[in-house]
Design an enzyme around this catalytic site. Structure first.
Site, PDB file in Angstrom:
ATOM      1  N   SER A  91       0.836  -1.207   0.000  1.00  0.00           N
ATOM      2  CA  SER A  91       0.000   0.000   0.000  1.00  0.00           C
ATOM      3  C   SER A  91       0.863   1.246   0.000  1.00  0.00           C
ATOM      4  O   SER A  91       2.005   1.232   0.456  1.00  0.00           O
ATOM      5  CB  SER A  91      -0.918   0.016   1.227  1.00  0.00           C
ATOM      6  OG  SER A  91      -0.248   0.531   2.362  1.00  0.00           O
ATOM      7  N   ASP A  92       0.316   2.341  -0.508  1.00  0.00           N
ATOM      8  CA  ASP A  92       0.983   3.627  -0.373  1.00  0.00           C
ATOM      9  C   ASP A  92       0.806   4.108   1.065  1.00  0.00           C
ATOM     10  O   ASP A  92      -0.099   3.670   1.789  1.00  0.00           O
ATOM     11  CB  ASP A  92       0.410   4.641  -1.363  1.00  0.00           C
ATOM     12  CG  ASP A  92       1.430   5.710  -1.741  1.00  0.00           C
ATOM     13  OD1 ASP A  92       2.414   5.884  -0.991  1.00  0.00           O
ATOM     14  OD2 ASP A  92       1.242   6.373  -2.773  1.00  0.00           O
ATOM     15  N   ALA A  93       1.686   5.019   1.476  1.00  0.00           N
ATOM     16  CA  ALA A  93       1.715   5.440   2.872  1.00  0.00           C
ATOM     17  C   ALA A  93       0.405   6.104   3.279  1.00  0.00           C
ATOM     18  O   ALA A  93      -0.016   7.081   2.664  1.00  0.00           O
ATOM     19  CB  ALA A  93       2.884   6.389   3.109  1.00  0.00           C
ATOM     20  N   GLY A  94      -0.215   5.557   4.299  1.00  0.00           N
ATOM     21  CA  GLY A  94      -1.448   6.135   4.818  1.00  0.00           C
ATOM     22  C   GLY A  94      -2.697   5.797   4.036  1.00  0.00           C
ATOM     23  O   GLY A  94      -3.813   6.116   4.475  1.00  0.00           O
ATOM     24  N   ALA A  95      -2.543   5.162   2.869  1.00  0.00           N
ATOM     25  CA  ALA A  95      -3.702   4.901   2.016  1.00  0.00           C
ATOM     26  C   ALA A  95      -4.738   3.982   2.660  1.00  0.00           C
ATOM     27  O   ALA A  95      -5.944   4.175   2.440  1.00  0.00           O
ATOM     28  CB  ALA A  95      -3.249   4.336   0.679  1.00  0.00           C
TER      29      ALA A  95
END
Length: 986
Positions: free
Chosen positions: A239-243
């Site tokens: 996942s992308d950061a915080g997504a």
């Protein structure tokens, strides 16, 4: 017998068997813990900690000193697959070397970015390779192969492609939805990921923050339906950061984090990057989702198995057998030479009326001017420079320092308040020296955060400040000695930063005129959104974390000591030739989190080249930037223009070599340079076909076309041959260096459909079911929907003067095809196709034709297949949305205040249908017309946007309907159209 009591330790077994064995030995808690970016050690089994994610876009980033190569868009401009592969190998070796020095460095690298450069105002354009999927794919395959390494068993590093999918806007990037029609999806956006995955050098992908067709990328069914269908390799989706949190917090797509986490895991996300190093939040959500029955242990095991397979491939469990375990290759002579070679090959000569090359003759003076003349810019994904070469450095070295004049061209200003002149107090020399260390430069972590220096004050003595307007009124201010004005966490303004930087840039300001104060200005700090106020304890923008209000801001009078354009004019008049270096700072006005607003060169820089040219017609403009600019006036007035992306540690030396003629430039533009903002579609318009975007569809005249680039040698093209050999298209031609210097040439091969009378269509008129279609095309794709031409292959080659080379290309015939919305499959229509060879998309030198056999797809078989709403041929005022949260597309009006229209061409209803069944949700009106009939249906709320109702339209329809039109209005979604059968058709 085996010497390894635990099978997962046995290197004779396959990675798959070893991963299964280790998986079976892990407890549930241990498996769940592995799903976070920072997986802890399992000490009882001797398994160490593991971290996914290490930035390596154009060198090792964020981990201190490393070789810095040109930006990714600059690597795209080389059009050189072999070079980029060697760079990938070098970066991979440096990752391995730094891993041995610091266990915070990860071997799972998040690179490259393969999002296509569809829109030149996208803030992260510097991170991609090209607007073209074929070129992007070729460069991505090369870079990932280098990062992966050649060993058949173990991987040097494990590359993860960013960012899946259709991601080209930073504005509202976590809430905006990209409406992507099936043809654009399959022909454009998916293509950029597909080839690198198929090449076997990719370990996984990272979904983007945005939504596609109304559904967040982190729960996209395409991860399983497309991505994992391209390879048998166990791909990891990080996942992308915080997504994961965005799914609830900003996107509101799910009501609870447990539902969102479960949906992501089931969609194919294996690793969660959220809440930094604190894994407890995400692992807690996974446990709660499991307890609520939203997932089961098999979902967890599937993800963990993929992660373990990646770790085995990286040699974690076989250090004695891993060929990359003892690599020691940081800042080697070879890497420095490679950085220079890459910077040289990335330079694009846009225009040359004969002024270049500029031979360093005795007594020849050169003026280097401009805001980037003595700059070696880094970006958010750069490493720390070990070597630094600015344009001024390179020109001085090549032409002799005594022959080089320099002025930056900044405006020098003073600011005065009612309490006196704004001034920078003298720093404690000892403290500053200690902060800077032996190398004389600040630790990057202190760029925006120093509190050990006195804040600015007001007094009798003025400090002259260098003011640079980077566009949109965004300014930087610095002292004569160099430090930039910056704001630390305590809110005070200090001259403390060596350069703008940081996730939130604290070195940018805006001057706002104050009505009623003759020439008065407030100074707005962009990083905090607060105004500058000067009190007894110094200048500040905040007290106890609160912003200074507009009314409390200090009003400054602005006095200009010297206009930068005047200094540039003096230097230009005193020199034989002027080199103006303009461009962008990658941390300001266009970067991750921030899109650009215009293609125009900032006004201050525009004034500089005009001042130089007015004083000296022998003026060269060098654009050093991460993006294209619309420099129409400069292209018309100046004798020579060059462009290079920020070229890393060797940028200045490379530029000087090109200008002096030591290197003949052969970089090529990886994206279209448009003439003005008027040529651009909306930033959020992802339909490149309908809005005529990129060289594939653009109908206007670009400032500089895709693939453009000049050199110092002329090349001749001859004897183009092309033939179809089974499923391969084989092409060859001869290229000759007709010039007097050795040089590179980039041969570009394009294809397009070509049939007499229908130059853009591969299909001919015919009959269907005995019904003559005349000039109508028996396919879903009409001429205007096909690309003008499409890049099929390219090759960069080096030739000595007078030398000829036969260049051969081998391309799959399927590359001639398109996605048929009529049949939901990839289709290569039978007919004649034209092969075009040239030096750019607009400089075609030779053409040849090939005939392709096959079966025409024909019109839409509506009776047998029905119509999915998103499979339209043309639309106006609609967007594609999610049919359900898990899968499927529907179409809705883009605005509730205006009707949208869908057109489906050549719909074959055979012997006849009794009508249509429309599957709709929401509330609104649907109007159906075509084939001489029309009817409108108003329907009440179906109960929710995912609650579909079947609505019947009774109307006998026969034969081939040229255009079936459906108009949608209100809060309505249309998912599908099916046929009501007559007794005969049933």
């Amino acid at each position: 017998m085996t010497d390894h009591p635990l099978p997962f330790r046995d290197p004779q077994l396959s990675f798959s068997r070893r991963a299964d064995d280790l998986l079976g030995r892990l407890t549930l808690d241990e498996r769940i813990a592995m799903l976070h970016q920072f997986a802890p050690a399992v000490e009882r089994l001797g398994v160490g900690p593991f971290r996914t994610g290490q930035e390596a876009l154009h060198g090792v980033a964020w981990m201190g000193p490393a070789t810095v190569f040109p930006q990714a868009v600059g690597l795209g401009a080389t059009w050189n697959d072999d070079l980029v592969r060697r760079i990938g190998e070098a970066v991979g070796d440096e990752v391995r070397t730094k891993r041995a020095q610091d266990d915070r460095v990860g071997l799972n690298v998040w690179a490259p970015t393969v999002n296509l450069l569809r829109h030149p105002l996208w803030g992260r354009g510097e991170e991609g390779y090209s607007e073209d999927p074929a070129l992007t794919s070729a460069i991505a395959v090369a870079y990932t192969r280098g990062l992966r390494g050649d060993d058949p068993r173990y991987w040097r590093t494990a590359p993860v492609l960013k960012h899946w999918l259709a991601h080209n806007n930073e504005t509202d990037r976590d809430t905006a939805s990209s409406s992507v029609r099936p043809r654009v999806l399959h022909e454009y956006d998916l293509r950029a990921f597909r080839d690198a995955v198929r090449a076997g050098a990719v370990a996984g992908v990272m979904p983007a923050y945005n939504l596609v067709n109304g559904r967040p990328n982190h729960v996209s069914p395409l991860l399983e339906q497309q991505l994992r269908s391209w390879t048998d390799q166990p791909l990891v989706v990080c996942s992308d950061a915080g997504a994961p949190s965005n799914l609830v917090d900003s996107e509101h797509y799910f009501d609870t984090h447990e539902e969102a986490t479960a949906a992501s895991l089931k969609a194919g996300v294996d690793n969660f990057t959220d809440h930094g190093t604190d894994s407890t939040v995400m692992t807690g959500r996974i446990r709660d989702a499991l307890a609520k029955g939203l997932i089961d242990e098999s979902d967890i095991d599937t993800a963990v198995r993929r992660l373990l397979s990646l770790r085995f491939a990286l040699g974690e469990f076989d250090p004695e057998l891993d060929p990359y375990a003892r690599v020691d290759a940081l800042d080697t002579e070879e890497h420095r030479a490679l950085a220079l070679e890459a910077a040289e090959q990335a330079v694009v000569l846009l225009k040359n009326d004969g002024l270049l090359p500029l031979e360093p003759l005795p007594g020849r003076t050169v003026a280097v001017v401009g805001l980037l003349g003595d700059a070696c810019m880094l970006d958010w994904y750069s490493g720390t420079l070990m070597h630094r070469s600015t344009p001024l450095d390179g020109i001085r070295e090549r032409y002799g320092p005594e022959n080089v004049l320099f002025t930056e061209g900044v405006d020098r200003v003073r600011l005065k308040s009612s309490d006196g002149w704004l001034q920078v107090p003298a720093a404690d020399g000892a403290a500053d020296a200690e902060a800077r260390g032996a190398e004389g430069a600040l630790d990057p972590a202190l760029l925006a955060g120093r509190t050990d220096l006195p804040p600015l004050t007001c007094g009798e003595e003025a400090t002259d400040l260098a003011l640079v307007d980077w566009g949109d009124g965004v300014l930087t201010l610095r002292t004569d000695e160099g430090p930039y004005l910056s704001v630390a966490d305590d809110g005070y303004v200090r001259a403390s930063a060596d350069e703008p930087g940081g996730w939130v840039v604290q070195e940018t300001f805006r001057l706002e005129e104050v009505e009623g104060h003759d020439g008065g200005h407030r100074l707005l700090h962009m990083g905090t959104g607060g105004y500058v106020s000067v009190a007894a304890d110094g200048a500040k923008v905040a007290v106890s974390g609160e912003k200074i209000s507009r009314d409390d801001a200090t009003v400054f009078a602005l006095e200009t000591v010297e206009h930068g354009a005047d200094a540039v004019a003096r230097a230009a008049a005193a020199a034989d030739t002027v080199i103006v270096v303009a461009g962008n700072d990658p941390h300001i006005n266009g970067r991750e989190t921030e899109d650009r607003t215009t293609l125009a060169l900032p006004a201050q820089q525009d004034r500089l080249w005009r001042a130089a040219h007015a004083a000296n017609p022998r003026t060269v403009l060098v654009l050093t930037s991460a993006y294209p600019y619309a420099v129409t006036d400069a292209a018309e007035a100046l004798p020579a223009l060059l462009w290079t992306a920020h070229g890393g540690q060797a940028a200045g030396t490379a530029l000087a070599g090109v200008i002096a003629g030591d290197v003949s430039p052969a970089g090529r533009l990886p994206q279209t340079w448009y003439a003005s903002d008027d040529d651009l579609p909306g930033l959020f318009d992802y339909d490149i076909i309908g809005s005529r975007q990129t060289y594939l569809y653009f109908d206007g005249t670009p400032l500089f076309p895709f693939g453009h680039g000049l050199g110092y040698a002329a090349f001749g093209y001859s004897d183009l041959r092309a033939e179809v050999d089974g499923d391969r298209l084989r092409m060859s031609l001869t290229v000759t260096n007709d010039g007097s210097v050795a040089a590179d040439e980039v041969i570009q091969l394009y294809v397009r459909a070509a049939v007499p009378g229908q130059p853009d269509s591969p299909v001919e008129p015919g009959t269907v079911g005995g019904r003559r279609l005349g000039r109508l095309l028996p396919a879903a794709t009409f001429p205007s929907d096909l690309p003008r031409l499409t890049l099929a292959a390219h090759r960069r080659t080096h030739l000595a003067p007078g030398v000829a080379e036969r260049i051969e290309f081998d391309v799959a015939v399927e590359e001639l095809g398109h996605w048929s919305v009529a049949h939901s499959r990839w289709t290569v229509e039978p007919g004649t196709y034209e092969i075009l060879a040239g030096a750019s998309s607009a400089d075609i030198r030779l053409t040849a034709s090939v005939a392709v056999d096959g079966e025409a797809s024909g019109p839409r078989p509506v009776v047998a297949r029905g119509l999915d709403a998103a499979d339209y041929d043309w639309q106006r005022g609609t967007v594609i949305v999610d049919r359900a949260r898990t899968e499927g597309d529907a179409v809705a009006p883009a605005s509730a205040d205006e009707a949208g229209r869908l057109v489906y061409r050549l719909c074959d209803f055979g012997e006849g249908a009794a009508g249509l069944t429309l599957f709709v949700s929401g509330e609104g009106c649907v109007e159906v017309s075509g084939g001489g009939f029309g009817t409108a249906i108003q329907f009440p709320d179906t109960g929710g946007l995912y609650d579909y109702r079947a609505i019947e339209v009774e109307q006998e329809i026969r034969g081939v309907v040229r255009e079936l039109c459906i108009d949608l209005s209100g809060n309505v979604r249309l998912a599908r159209i099916e046929v009501l059968h007559t007794e005969e058709s049933a």
